[in-house]
Structures are given as structure tokens and as C-alpha cells.
Design a protein around this motif. Structure first.
Motif, PDB file in Angstrom:
ATOM      1  N   LEU A   1       0.830  -1.206   0.000  1.00  0.00           N
ATOM      2  CA  LEU A   1       0.000   0.000   0.000  1.00  0.00           C
ATOM      3  C   LEU A   1       0.861   1.251   0.000  1.00  0.00           C
ATOM      4  CD1 LEU A   1      -2.918  -0.953   2.450  1.00  0.00           C
ATOM      5  CD2 LEU A   1      -3.037  -0.654  -0.032  1.00  0.00           C
ATOM      6  N   ALA A   2       1.945   1.232   0.790  1.00  0.00           N
ATOM      7  CA  ALA A   2       2.828   2.402   0.824  1.00  0.00           C
ATOM      8  C   ALA A   2       3.472   2.617  -0.542  1.00  0.00           C
ATOM      9  CB  ALA A   2       3.903   2.214   1.897  1.00  0.00           C
ATOM     10  N   ALA A   3       3.858   1.515  -1.200  1.00  0.00           N
ATOM     11  CA  ALA A   3       4.450   1.622  -2.543  1.00  0.00           C
ATOM     12  C   ALA A   3       3.437   2.200  -3.522  1.00  0.00           C
ATOM     13  CB  ALA A   3       4.927   0.250  -3.024  1.00  0.00           C
ATOM     14  N   ALA A   4       2.193   1.728  -3.427  1.00  0.00           N
ATOM     15  CA  ALA A   4       1.154   2.200  -4.338  1.00  0.00           C
ATOM     16  C   ALA A   4       0.879   3.681  -4.111  1.00  0.00           C
ATOM     17  CB  ALA A   4      -0.119   1.385  -4.160  1.00  0.00           C
ATOM     18  N   LEU A   5       0.881   4.112  -2.827  1.00  0.00           N
ATOM     19  CA  LEU A   5       0.641   5.529  -2.530  1.00  0.00           C
ATOM     20  C   LEU A   5       1.739   6.397  -3.139  1.00  0.00           C
ATOM     21  CD1 LEU A   5      -0.537   5.373   1.207  1.00  0.00           C
ATOM     22  CD2 LEU A   5      -1.910   6.063  -0.774  1.00  0.00           C
ATOM     23  N   ALA A   6       2.993   5.998  -2.918  1.00  0.00           N
ATOM     24  CA  ALA A   6       4.098   6.812  -3.428  1.00  0.00           C
ATOM     25  C   ALA A   6       4.081   6.860  -4.952  1.00  0.00           C
ATOM     26  CB  ALA A   6       5.430   6.254  -2.934  1.00  0.00           C
ATOM     27  N   ALA A   7       3.905   5.687  -5.582  1.00  0.00           N
ATOM     28  CA  ALA A   7       3.923   5.635  -7.046  1.00  0.00           C
ATOM     29  C   ALA A   7       2.712   6.364  -7.625  1.00  0.00           C
ATOM     30  CB  ALA A   7       3.956   4.188  -7.523  1.00  0.00           C
ATOM     31  N   GLY A   8       1.552   6.128  -7.013  1.00  0.00           N
ATOM     32  CA  GLY A   8       0.323   6.754  -7.499  1.00  0.00           C
ATOM     33  C   GLY A   8       0.401   8.270  -7.391  1.00  0.00           C
ATOM     34  N   ARG A   9       0.891   8.764  -6.250  1.00  0.00           N
ATOM     35  CA  ARG A   9       1.007  10.224  -6.081  1.00  0.00           C
ATOM     36  C   ARG A   9       1.995  10.818  -7.075  1.00  0.00           C
ATOM     37  NH1 ARG A   9       1.678  10.022   0.470  1.00  0.00           N
ATOM     38  NH2 ARG A   9      -0.481   9.503   0.995  1.00  0.00           N
ATOM     39  N   SER A  10       3.007  10.035  -7.487  1.00  0.00           N
ATOM     40  CA  SER A  10       3.970  10.531  -8.489  1.00  0.00           C
ATOM     41  C   SER A  10       3.333  10.698  -9.855  1.00  0.00           C
ATOM     42  CB  SER A  10       5.127   9.547  -8.670  1.00  0.00           C
ATOM     43  OG  SER A  10       5.723   9.249  -7.462  1.00  0.00           O
ATOM     44  N   GLY A  11       2.141  10.132 -10.026  1.00  0.00           N
ATOM     45  CA  GLY A  11       1.486  10.182 -11.325  1.00  0.00           C
ATOM     46  C   GLY A  11       1.713   8.931 -12.145  1.00  0.00           C
ATOM     47  N   ALA A  12       2.306   7.912 -11.524  1.00  0.00           N
ATOM     48  CA  ALA A  12       2.581   6.682 -12.275  1.00  0.00           C
ATOM     49  C   ALA A  12       1.292   5.899 -12.505  1.00  0.00           C
ATOM     50  CB  ALA A  12       3.572   5.811 -11.507  1.00  0.00           C
ATOM     51  N   ARG A  13       1.279   5.161 -13.609  1.00  0.00           N
ATOM     52  CA  ARG A  13       0.194   4.209 -13.831  1.00  0.00           C
ATOM     53  C   ARG A  13       0.537   2.965 -13.036  1.00  0.00           C
ATOM     54  NH1 ARG A  13      -0.599   2.748 -19.670  1.00  0.00           N
ATOM     55  NH2 ARG A  13       1.676   2.675 -19.626  1.00  0.00           N
ATOM     56  N   VAL A  14      -0.330   2.622 -12.088  1.00  0.00           N
ATOM     57  CA  VAL A  14      -0.023   1.571 -11.119  1.00  0.00           C
ATOM     58  C   VAL A  14      -1.046   0.445 -11.228  1.00  0.00           C
ATOM     59  CG1 VAL A  14       0.151   1.046  -8.650  1.00  0.00           C
ATOM     60  CG2 VAL A  14       0.991   3.243  -9.519  1.00  0.00           C
ATOM     61  N   ILE A  15      -0.566  -0.793 -11.161  1.00  0.00           N
ATOM     62  CA  ILE A  15      -1.472  -1.927 -10.983  1.00  0.00           C
ATOM     63  C   ILE A  15      -1.077  -2.609  -9.685  1.00  0.00           C
ATOM     64  CG2 ILE A  15      -2.178  -4.188 -11.854  1.00  0.00           C
ATOM     65  CD1 ILE A  15      -1.875  -3.120 -14.664  1.00  0.00           C
ATOM     66  N   LEU A  16      -2.022  -2.674  -8.771  1.00  0.00           N
ATOM     67  CA  LEU A  16      -1.773  -3.285  -7.464  1.00  0.00           C
ATOM     68  C   LEU A  16      -2.522  -4.625  -7.420  1.00  0.00           C
ATOM     69  CD1 LEU A  16      -0.803  -3.155  -4.481  1.00  0.00           C
ATOM     70  CD2 LEU A  16      -2.883  -1.855  -3.970  1.00  0.00           C
ATOM     71  N   CYS A  17      -1.767  -5.719  -7.336  1.00  0.00           N
ATOM     72  CA  CYS A  17      -2.384  -7.048  -7.312  1.00  0.00           C
ATOM     73  C   CYS A  17      -2.397  -7.602  -5.894  1.00  0.00           C
ATOM     74  CB  CYS A  17      -1.595  -8.021  -8.186  1.00  0.00           C
ATOM     75  SG  CYS A  17      -1.569  -7.567  -9.910  1.00  0.00           S
ATOM     76  N   GLU A  18      -3.549  -8.054  -5.472  1.00  0.00           N
ATOM     77  CA  GLU A  18      -3.683  -8.644  -4.139  1.00  0.00           C
ATOM     78  C   GLU A  18      -4.415  -9.975  -4.287  1.00  0.00           C
ATOM     79  OE1 GLU A  18      -2.753  -8.223  -0.796  1.00  0.00           O
ATOM     80  OE2 GLU A  18      -3.770 -10.173  -0.840  1.00  0.00           O
ATOM     81  N   GLU A  19      -3.806 -11.046  -3.778  1.00  0.00           N
ATOM     82  CA  GLU A  19      -4.449 -12.344  -3.980  1.00  0.00           C
ATOM     83  C   GLU A  19      -5.674 -12.525  -3.094  1.00  0.00           C
ATOM     84  OE1 GLU A  19      -2.000 -15.754  -3.351  1.00  0.00           O
ATOM     85  OE2 GLU A  19      -1.328 -15.134  -1.394  1.00  0.00           O
ATOM     86  N   ASP A  20      -5.701 -11.816  -1.981  1.00  0.00           N
ATOM     87  CA  ASP A  20      -6.841 -11.897  -1.068  1.00  0.00           C
ATOM     88  C   ASP A  20      -8.020 -11.101  -1.659  1.00  0.00           C
ATOM     89  OD1 ASP A  20      -8.387 -12.252   1.240  1.00  0.00           O
ATOM     90  OD2 ASP A  20      -6.646 -11.966   2.548  1.00  0.00           O
ATOM     91  N   PHE A  21      -9.198 -11.265  -1.026  1.00  0.00           N
ATOM     92  CA  PHE A  21     -10.333 -10.472  -1.508  1.00  0.00           C
ATOM     93  C   PHE A  21     -10.482  -9.155  -0.741  1.00  0.00           C
ATOM     94  CE2 PHE A  21     -13.049 -12.002   1.971  1.00  0.00           C
ATOM     95  CZ  PHE A  21     -12.477 -13.229   2.273  1.00  0.00           C
ATOM     96  N   VAL A  22      -9.606  -8.938   0.214  1.00  0.00           N
ATOM     97  CA  VAL A  22      -9.585  -7.680   0.951  1.00  0.00           C
ATOM     98  C   VAL A  22      -8.148  -7.168   0.939  1.00  0.00           C
ATOM     99  CG1 VAL A  22     -10.334  -6.533   3.060  1.00  0.00           C
ATOM    100  CG2 VAL A  22     -11.197  -8.810   2.539  1.00  0.00           C
ATOM    101  N   LEU A  23      -7.993  -5.845   0.897  1.00  0.00           N
ATOM    102  CA  LEU A  23      -6.641  -5.272   0.929  1.00  0.00           C
ATOM    103  C   LEU A  23      -6.177  -5.128   2.373  1.00  0.00           C
ATOM    104  CD1 LEU A  23      -7.135  -2.419  -1.709  1.00  0.00           C
ATOM    105  CD2 LEU A  23      -6.180  -4.695  -2.088  1.00  0.00           C
ATOM    106  N   GLY A  24      -4.881  -5.214   2.563  1.00  0.00           N
ATOM    107  CA  GLY A  24      -4.325  -4.960   3.896  1.00  0.00           C
ATOM    108  C   GLY A  24      -3.267  -5.954   4.343  1.00  0.00           C
TER     109      GLY A  24
END
Ligand SMILES: [Zn+2]
Lengths: 993, 91
Positions: A184-207
Motif C-alpha cells: 500500500l505504501a508503494a502504491a501511494l508513493a507511485a500513485g502520487r507521483s502520477g505513475a500508472r499503477v497496478i496493485l495485485c492482491e491475492e486476497d479479496f480484501v486489501l491490507g
């Protein structure tokens, strides 16, 4: 076994208590809640026994709460949707879920095969290699069937999968595997930079672990922080969050494989939706935040139901509000394991004792023990008293040598954590050992990939956030994104303290790999027998080779090997890691490419018209071609085909030949170019004429043939065989671009642009007069044999007309733009009605070409030369061409080569079959006197008998000789006569007339 | 694997067809049988950096000369064949 969710805690959990769900396990009905997995619902219902083990049929319970689970495998669903070896720990609960335990008979509670335990010695490491070596024939008849009955996992459905699977591509700057604190921290930093991000989570809930372990981030409860982070990410248009999606593989060039379980959480996918989707994600950078896997400690009885990973126990209690036990003992060698004791106390459960392998525990934990009223035992678990009903008593060997017993119905085990090093190791990266955490961490990750957080050996929450945030920011920067990344999330780092402990010596079976029933003594035996290398250890014992790929067992196994072989763990090393990280259904790899969609289907321009006529179609490569057109009353294909041939030879017929490859060759050097790719000359061909051409491979073997026409000084129209259309285009482009770049010539594939029909038979001109503009001269003088030019049709449409003949009859081929193909077929039928026009299919086409002795695919078989085909004289001696030099080699010009010759049975009533070997008369068939074989056969309506073509040694010199056709495949043996390969109209008068 | 086609941009492996070693040059018409034999049959099988012919059949139909490390699949250069595209060499 108790029902009614008796082990459900009254409060807490990420379950929706307002949505109860009913499900069945081994035929018994239970209930759970939305948000449960099958495993957590079974825990909530007090079900401890969930399966029988692979070899020994030992009772097994739930060990973990994630995709590393070795034991709790079930057959999910029933009928055609039955899916074996599904992990109960990741299967989402839904209303009506049906699951069955595996590898037990007749029932889970009473399993006959558990007697295997008594025969345990025969199932030791290497048992496949040792026990069943001799006699060999016993293997197939006795041993293997017996083992298959006794050992195994779930049963495949055995019928076709009714669901659809999809494949898709995605592109992004940064792909992130895992949505725990680091992800999540990686996604926040990359997303805020304006990067196109795909975050894959095998579970059905994030965290990730935050769902079970809580904690505080940025001063907020972790769940609150996760909710805010997810809300922020969801608001970013270029961030795509994919739950139920496992990043399972890494491929070259920043391509990642991911499997999305789109509808596995429903009983049946909704209409027009797929069950799973295989993603190929192309990412400039990848952050692996896949976390770590808690590792077991191996001790006698460690597979007894009720023994569970300490972190899994926290997941069941905190995330699912389900108590795996009432009175819990904890066996740990590290600080982190203690969190399970804290969790149990907070949930109102009893802690029986903490068995800690370290010499000391912190004062805080000591006071927790005294407040909680349980003792801290320094030592190790030496054995477990229990069975299919679960644990009853734990025996502890204390550090001083004394023994103690602890009564408990659950035992949480923590041996420390192994970073999930799979993804980072798939390109032969070898994880490196870190002594300070006694674990392997990623090293040598593929280009563009970096691990962060627990996956990188940073186990503290603060460190996870820091590493994840920094990795996300760096990945975005590397991908060229430079937006402001805002502030980094902050949390404390927990204390880390661990004393490595892998295996506790004791009496009874101590399991390393629970899914494959590999014990510590199997590892020791492998070492004694010389299988010391980890790759040998793996194959000899099958350690780590089950569906879980040894996620909980590999490191323990090699640690035990290291101990018995007197080496360090890093010296012992790891086996090679290979994708996929989790099992991926073959159906997902196939996607929609199955059954009739296995490959693309190409339809000829007249296909729909032919279908209306009741044509029988044959698959020719990707094409469906009309094979013959049966008429009412005809008893078989032969009758229909014979009628079609007779109709063409006596009247007129037509056939769609659009499947031929067609290439426009343009440019001032077009003729020179064709001279180099064909064995015969084309630069000398007059405008308005067509010529048969033969191409060789550079090694001198025939590649393809076809008719090529010169439509203008700088424009040729080249045709190829149907089968080689694409390959010839590729070959010609190679010649043009690589071999002869100095020639000014361009190639255009026009195979799909032109519908082409062969019109053949003595009444062809009568038919064409009705189709072609009356101003066009179709007489023998105005349009001679091998003429080729553009003509106007009645109505004004321009067409290309070629006076070429494959059938040997007076014939033309006519090309019209493909969109007029169907209209042309209908028009020919109308115009030809008074002439008795007959559409014919590929069978009649084939019969007429054999009658004429034309070679086709069976003769152009990749081993024949122009000379073999009787076309050696076509080879120009005045120019260089592809294959010229090699075609002159001794072996390719030898006088004893097998060459094309005609074949007739001496008994006129006998049917020929292609494939029969040609043996000299009076000799015993064998490889030494095999002189060739029959390549093509047909029933010739003209000769009223079967005829054929063959490749026969010195065939053309032996016309009239009687030889033997020997066909051991069909049990036939008969005499045939070698004859001229042109059976019909040998001087060609009919096609020139 | 992904190849950057000079005409189409970066595309995935499935659009391309592999031919092999791009080093051998087709001998002149009068070079003799031995030279042609070498050209047709003798190929280097390099564990390391190799120059290869690839065909962009799923795209622009250009023949490409790809410099690839056969051990890592790392592609360091992609050039069009001399006669790729519309222009003839020397025109
Ligand atoms: Zn291209």
C-alpha cells in the motif's frame, strides 16, 4: 465436531454478521458469514479434521490462513465444476458452497487407508525408486494401481469444464504484488507521483497482515489507515486495484503473469462472465511486496489437527473472529510469536503455556504471563498427544533436560519468517542468507524488480512502510514520473529477536512437508544415501514438489539437511525457484482458445452459399473448405465426388480456390526478383501471360509451387499453395529485405482481398460468356491457354481472368474482390443453370489433379527435389536462384532417388491406399528393400478404377513393372503396376482447346 | 520477451517469428558449393550475445536484425534489415 459456529467469537472480525451463508462440508451443513474463507468458517464451527494426508492418510487440520496451506485441500463444488486440491484457506465462502475432504475412504473420520501408517517403512524417501524396482512388469500391473489408490490428492471432475476463461493484457509503469503495509505504501508513493499503477492482491480484501495484526500507522488504527489509503488510491484515475489476483510469474522484458479469480467466489459465474482471467502485465517496474511466510518448527506430531502457525491463529481470531482452540499453547523461537498469546488473551481465550526456545523472554512478556496466569517454559515441544479429534496434551523438553506436559487443544507454532522469495528468484536469482534474521532474502531479482518490506526481510511495520514507500517512489521515478509523493506513512518497528530452531528431535513422525508427507527422518535418510544436494533431496524425497511448492517446508528441509551434513544453511543452498507462485488452471492459460475456438477459423468468400447447398466442409489449416456437395439419394462421399468429377469433365463446374495464397509483386525489378526465388524464369514472361513456378529452399528441396501471372510490366500476381501461404510471404520478404535489398520491388499480401474460383469443363466458355462483358474476347486466339488479364464483367465489375487448369479441362480461374465472392458463386449458379453447372469440392479437385498427375502436398513433402517431381527441366541454367547450388549435390541428383510415378492396381477392382510401401516383386518386405510408397490415391471416374501417385526408386525408368504394395498398417498386400503419372489426356489437348 | 520494432515500437514476442543466426551472408552466385554449404548448414550456437533474424509478421512484416543475449534474453539492439521498409538500398 460442533455446528452453529460455536467457536465464533462474539465480537470483532472483518466478517459481515448480517449476511449468514450456509455451506456443506462432507455432506454436513454449516453456516458462516460473508467475509469468511471456507477454512475460517470451519474453524468457527469447531471442525478440526479437514483431510487425510498424501501417503500415510494421517488426519490433518488447518495449518495456515493463506495460499501457503499444505493440508486443508478440498474438492470444491461438484459435478463438472468440481475443483480438486483447492485451499480451504483461500476459498471464499459463498451461499451454498459445497466442499469435500480428499484422499479418504470411506469417510474422513474412518479411513481404511490409514493403515498405510503401519507400512510406513515402505513409504520412506525414495520409495518409488527402491520398493518397486523389480520385477519391472509388476510396476504397471500391481504397484502403480495400488499406490494410486492409496496415495493422492483430490479427483479431477473428469468432464469438460463448463466455464469460460479469459486472457488479457495490461500495461503500466509500476506493478505491485501484495497490498500489505509495504504494498500500500508503494502504491501511494507511485500513485502520487502520477505513475500508472497496478496493485495485485491475492486476497479479496486489501491490507495483508494488517488485517490480522492491527497496529497503529500515522497514529491511526491500522484498519482506519488502510481504509484511507485505499480510498486515496481508488480516487487516482491511473491506479488499478486488482483483488483476488495473484502475480504468479515473471517473464522477459518486464512481463508478469497474474491470475485473477474473477468469479471463484460465486457458485457459478454470472452469465457471459468468465471464471478466471489470465493477465499478462507489462510494467516498467515491479515492486514485490508479497510479504513473508511464517515457518513451522518440525517436531514429532507436528501434523496433529490443532497445530497451527501462530500468525494463522491470529488471523482466525482477529480477522475472522473464529477461535481455533479454547486453551492455546504457543511454541515460539522468536518475539513475533508472542503476539499470538497477546491476541488470545485479548479475545478471552485461555493461554495454557508459552514454550519459548530462546534463553530469555522480555520483561513485558514475563509480566503478560503472570497476569494471564500461564507459565513460560524454556525448551521445545518434543511431542503431541492427540489424533483426529485434535491435540490433547503437549510434551515439552525443557532446556535443563527435564520434561513437562501442557494440556491444550490448540498449539500455535512460530519458527520465524521466510520472505516470499519466489517472484524475485524466477530468473535464476539465488536468495541470499541473512544471519541476523536467519532467513533467505531476495537477491539477483530480474531487471526492474525490487522487493520491499517483509518480502525483503524487513519485518517491522515501520520498516515495511518505509521500504514500500521508497520502492514505490523510486519505481515511479525510474518510469519517468516525478509528481510529489507527499509524506511517508510512519509506524513503530517491533523488537526482533529469534533463536533459530528448525527441528526438535523426538519419537514419532515429525513432518517437514505435510502435503507430501516428507518427514525429518526422510531428509536424514536422503543425506545418508548420498542425496545431499538440495536438488537431489527434493527429487528423492519429493520435498517441496506438491501443489504448495514447499512454501512452509523448503527452508526447514534444507536446514535439517544442513545440520545432518555438517554444512551451513547458505552452503546447502536453495533449489531453483520456478513459476507459477500458486497453481494456475490450464483452462486459464488456454483462455477462449479451446474446442472450436482452439484456433481461428477462416471461411472462404462463398462459405455461406456453400453451407446453404449442404456442402460437407473439411478443415484445411485454418480454413473450412467445401469438400463435396452431397445430393439427395447419394449413398456416400464417393458417389457425390464421382458425380462432380464427371460433371466437370463433361460439362462445367466451379470450385472456390480463394484459399490459395496471393501476393502482388510490384516494381521495376519484380521480374528479376521472381527469377531469383523461382527455379524458372519470370522476367521473360510476357505481359498477359501466366506461368507455373516452382520454388526451392536454399538446401535444394522443393518449397512451394503455384501459378504466377504478369499483369503489367512491373506487376506480377503470384499464387502459393493454401498450406504455405503465410510462410511463402515470410520467405519472399526475407529474400526481398535481407538477401536482395538492392532490388526495387514490393510485396503485398492480397490473399484475403480476392475471391478466386476455378471454372472448369468443356462448357466453360459458354458459362463465361454469360458472366463476362460481351466485349471481352474469350476465344482461343483472344485468350489463349496460360493467358492472364483484367476483364470487365457484365455490370461493370473488374475481375482478373486466368486461363489455367488444374483439372486438365478447358478452364479459367476468375478473381473478383472478396466482397463479391458470394455474389459470384450465386451468379455462376444462375448463369450456369442451363448448362447443368455443378459446384465441386476439394475431393473432386484432388481426384482431377491425380488423374492429371499434378503434384500437391503429399508429393511436395519437404524431402523431394524438382527432379523427383519430374520438373527438373524447369531449373534454369542461365540464372542464380534460391536453392540452385545445393540442388546440384550428388545425393539430390542421384539416379536411384524415389521419384513421382503413376500407380495402378493389377486387379482393377482393388482399392489403393496411400502409405503402402513399394517392394520389388518376390522379395520379403523390409527396410532394406523398401523402394518408396504410395503418396496420393483416388477413385478415377474416367478410368473407373483406383489410381495413385507414388514416390518410387527410379520410378520413371520402370514404367510397366509390376511391384508389390505392402501395407502392414492395414494388413494389405497386393500387386500394382508402375505407370505414367498422367492418367488423363496426356498430351493436354483438352486444356488447350 | 519484448522487441522494439524500429517501425512499430515495442511489441510482444508473439508478433515475431525467429529465424536464427544473422551472421552468415548468402554467397555470390559463383562462390561454389562449399561456400553455399557453409551458408546453409553451419550456424553458431552462441551462449551469449548473438545477432539474429526476427520477422515482424504480426506487425509491419519487416525483417529485423536483433542483438540478443541468449543467456538472459536481454536485447541490446534492433535494426531493420537492409531492404526493410519501402526504400530500396542505394535509391
Ligand atoms: Zn514492425
Amino acid at each position: 465436531m460442533r455446528g452453529d459456529q460455536a467457536n465464533r467469537l462474539n465480537n470483532g472480525g472483518l466478517i459481515d454478521r448480517s449476511t449468514p451463508l450456509n455451506f456443506r462440508f462432507d455432506g454436513k451443513t454449516f453456516s458462516g458469514f460473508k467475509g469468511d474463507t471456507l477454512a475460517s468458517a470451519l474453524v468457527a464451527n469447531g471442525v478440526k479434521l479437514v483431510g487425510r494426508s498424501f501417503k500415510y492418510h494421517r488426519p490433518r487440520g488447518i495449518l495456515t490462513a493463506g495460499s501457503e496451506e499444505p493440508n486443508a485441500l478440498v474438492e470444491l463444488r461438484s459435478g463438472a465444476r468440481r475443483e480438486p486440491n483447492t485451499k480451504a484457506t483461500t476459498a471464499e465462502l459463498y451461499e451454498g458452497l459445497e466442499a469435500a475432504s480428499q484422499n479418504r475412504w470411506p469417510s474422513l473420520n474412518f479411513d481404511v487407508m490409514s493403515v498405510n501408517q503401519l507400512f510406513a517403512p515402505i513409504f520412506v524417501a525414495g520409495f518409488y525408486y527402491k520398493t518397486f524396482m523389480w520385477p519391472a512388469k509388476f510396476w504397471e500391473t500391481i504397484y502403480e494401481p495400488a499406490i494410486r489408490r492409496a496415495a493422492g490428492l483430490g479427483r479431477a471432475a473428469g468432464v469438460s469444464d463448463p466455464d469460460h476463461y479469459d486472457k488479457a493484457w495490461a500495461h503500466c509503469d509500476v506493478a505491485i504484488a501484495g497490498s500489505g503495509p509495504a504494498g500500500l505504501a508503494a502504491a501511494l508513493a507511485a500513485g502520487r507521483s502520477g505513475a500508472r499503477v497496478i496493485l495485485c492482491e491475492e486476497d479479496f480484501v486489501l491490507g495483508g497482515r494488517l488485517l490480522a495484526d492491527g497496529d497503529t500507522i500515522d497514529g491511526l488504527p491500522a484498519s482506519e489507515w488502510v481504509a484511507r489509503a485505499v480510498a486515496e488510491l481508488e480516487a487516482m484515475p491511473d491506479v488499478r486495484i486488482m483483488t483476488r489476483t495473484t502475480l504468479f510469474g515473471v517473464y522477459d522484458g518486464g512481463t508478469y503473469g497474474a491470475i485473477e479469480r474473477v468469479n471463484d467466489h460465486l457458485p457459478v459465474p454470472p452469465e457471459h462472465q468468465v471464471r478466471q482471467r489470465l493477465w499478462r502485465i507489462v510494467a516498467k517496474r515491479c515492486v514485490v511486496a508479497a510479504g513473508a511466510i511464517e515457518r513451522p518448527i518440525v517436531f514429532a506430531g507436528n501434523d496433529t489437527p490443532g497445530v497451527m502457525m501462530a500468525s494463522a491463529m491470529r488471523s482466525y481470531i482477529n480477522r475472522y473472529a473464529a477461535a481455533p482452540a479454547r486453551r492455546i499453547a504457543l511454541f515460539t523461537n522468536n518475539e513475533d510469536g508472542w503476539r499470538t498469546a497477546e491476541t488470545a488473551i485479548a479475545a478471552g481465550l485461555q493461554v495454557a503455556a508459552v514454550i519459548d526456545a530462546r534463553p530469555d523472554v522480555s520483561p513485558a512478556h514475563r509480566s503478560l504471563a503472570s497476569k494471564g496466569g500461564f507459565s513460560v517454559l524454556h525448551g521445545a515441544v518434543a511431542g503431541v498427544d492427540g489424533g483426529k479429534g485434535g491435540i490433547r496434551k503437549i510434551s515439552v523438553s525443557l532446556s535443563g533436560g527435564a520434561r513437562a506436559e501442557v494440556e491444550a487443544d490448540g498449539l500455535a507454532v512460530s519458527g520465524g519468517w521466510n520472505p516470499a522469495v519466489g517472484l524475485t528468484s524466477y530468473h535464476r536469482g539465488r536468495p541470499k542468507w541473512r544471519d541476523d534474521i536467519a532467513a533467505f532474502v531476495p537477491d539477483g531479482a530480474p531487471p526492474g524488480m525490487v522487493a520491499a518490506g517483509a518480502a525483503n526481510g524487513a519485518f517491522g511495520l515501520g520498516a515495511c512502510l518505509r521500504e514500500g514507500f521508497e520502492a514505490g517512489a523510486a519505481a515511479a521515478r525510474d518510469a519517468g514520473r516525478s509528481g510529489s509523493i507527499g509524506s511517508m506513512p510512519v509506524a513503530d518497528d517491533e523488537a526482533f529477536s529469534l533463536t533459530p530452531l528448525w527441528h526438535v528431535a523426538g519419537k514419532g513422525k515429525a513432518f517437514v512437508d505435510q502435503q507430501h508427507d516428507v518427514t525429518a527422518s526422510d531428509v536424514e535418510l536422503a543425506q545418508r544415501e548420498g542425496f545431499e544436494s538440495v536438488e537431489h533431496l527434493k527429487r528423492y524425497t519429493t520435498l517441496g514438489m506438491a501443489t504448495d511448492q514447499g512454501k512452509t517446508s523448503n527452508v526447514a528441509g534444507l536446514a535439517i539437511m544442513a545440520a545432518v551434513s555438517g554444512k551451513s544453511i547458505p552452503e546447502t543452498g536453495t533449489t531453483i525457484y520456478r513459476p507459477p507462485y500458486v497453481p494456475v488452471a490450464i483452462g486459464a492459460f488456454a483462455g477462449h482458445h479451446r474446442d472450436e475456438n482452439f484456433h481461428a477459423t477462416r471461411l472462404t468468400p462463398s462459405h455461406h452459399w456453400a453451407a446453404e447447398q449442404g456442402a460437407i466442409f473439411v478443415d484445411t489449416g485454418l480454413w473450412k473448405r467445401a469438400q463435396w456437395y452431397p445430393r439427395a439419394g447419394e449413398k456416400d462421399w464417393l458417389e457425390s465426388v464421382t458425380r462432380e468429377v464427371k460433371a466437370v469433365r463433361s460439362g462445367v463446374g466451379f470450385c472456390d480456390v480463394s484459399t490459395l495464397g496471393k501476393i502482388d509483386v510490384h516494381g521495376p525489378d519484380a521480374g528479376a526478383f521472381l527469377d531469383r526465388v523461382y527455379i524458372n524464369a519470370f522476367s521473360s514472361l510476357a505481359v498477359g501471360k501466366a506461368r507455373y513456378g516452382l520454388m526451392l529452399r536454399e538446401d535444394g528441396i522443393v518449397y512451394d509451387d503455384g501459378t504466377t501471372s504478369r499483369l503489367a510490366e512491373d506487376h506480377y500476381f503470384l499464387t502459393t499453395t493454401t498450406a504455405k501461404a503465410g510462410l511463402v510471404m515470410q520467405h519472399l520478404e526475407f529474400c526481398r529485405q535481407v538477401l536482395f535489398p538492392e532490388l526495387d520491388v514490393q510485396l503485398t499480401s492480397v490473399s484475403d482481398q480476392w475471391a478466386q474460383f476455378s471454372i472448369a469443363g468443356p462448357k466453360t466458355r459458354d458459362l463465361l460468356k454469360e458472366v463476362v462483358d460481351p466485349g471481352e474476347d474469350l476465344s482461343n486466339e483472344g485468350f489463349p491457354f496460360m493467358g492472364a488479364r483484367e476483364v470487365a464483367l457484365r455490370g461493370g465489375l473488374k475481375a482478373r481472368l486466368f486461363r489455367i487448369s488444374f483439372s486438365g479441362e478447358m478452364a479459367f480461374e476468375i478473381s473478383v474482390p472478396a466482397r463479391y465472392g458470394e455474389a459470384m458463386a450465386r451468379n455462376l449458379m444462375i448463369a450456369g443453370k442451363p448448362l447443368g453447372i455443378t459446384p465441386y469440392g476439394t475431393e473432386a479437385l484432388g481426384v482431377m489433379r491425380i488423374e492429371k498427375g499434378h503434384v500437391a502436398g503429399p508429393e511436395l513433402n519437404g524431402t523431394t527435389t524438382a527432379g523427383d517431381l519430374g520438373l527438373g527441366k524447369m531449373m534454369s541454367t542461365k540464372k542464380d536462384f534460391i536453392g540452385r547450388v545445393m540442388a546440384g549435390r550428388e545425393a539430390l541428383t542421384a539416379s536411384n532417388r524415389q521419384v513421382v510415378v503413376g500407380i495402378k492396381p493389377t486387379d482393377k477392382a482393388r482399392r489403393l491406399r496411400s502409405g503402402a510401401h513399394i517392394i520389388p516383386k518376390g522379395e520379403t518386405p523390409g527396410p532394406d528393400n523398401d523402394q518408396g510408397y504410395i503418396t496420393s490415391v483416388c477413385f478415377s471416374p474416367v478410368l473407373d478404377q483406383w489410381i495413385g501417385l507414388g514416390l518410387v526408386e527410379r520410378g520413371r525408368e520402370r514404367i510397366g513393372e509390376i511391384v508389390r504394395a505392402h501395407d502392414p498398417l492395414r494388413g494389405e498386400d497386393y500387386d500394382v503396376e508402375l505407370c505414367n503419372s498422367v492418367f488423363y489426356d496426356p498430351d493436354g489437348g483438352r486444356q488447350r482447346g | 520477451m519484448r522487441i522494439v520494432c524500429p517501425f512499430c515500437g515495442e511489441r510482444e514476442l508473439g508478433e515475431f517469428t525467429y529465424l536464427g543466426d544473422a551472421k552468415p551472408q548468402r554467397p555470390a552466385a559463383d562462390a561454389g558449393e562449399d561456400a553455399v554449404y557453409d551458408y546453409v548448414y553451419l550456424r553458431d550456437n552462441i551462449a551469449g550475445v548473438m545477432s539474429e533474424h526476427w520477422y515482424h509478421g504480426g506487425g509491419c512484416r519487416a525483417w529485423l536484425k536483433v542483438t540478443r543475449n541468449t543467456l538472459t534474453h536481454e536485447i541490446s539492439a534492433v535494426e531493420p534489415a537492409a531492404g526493410a521498409g519501402a526504400a530500396k538500398v542505394g535509391a
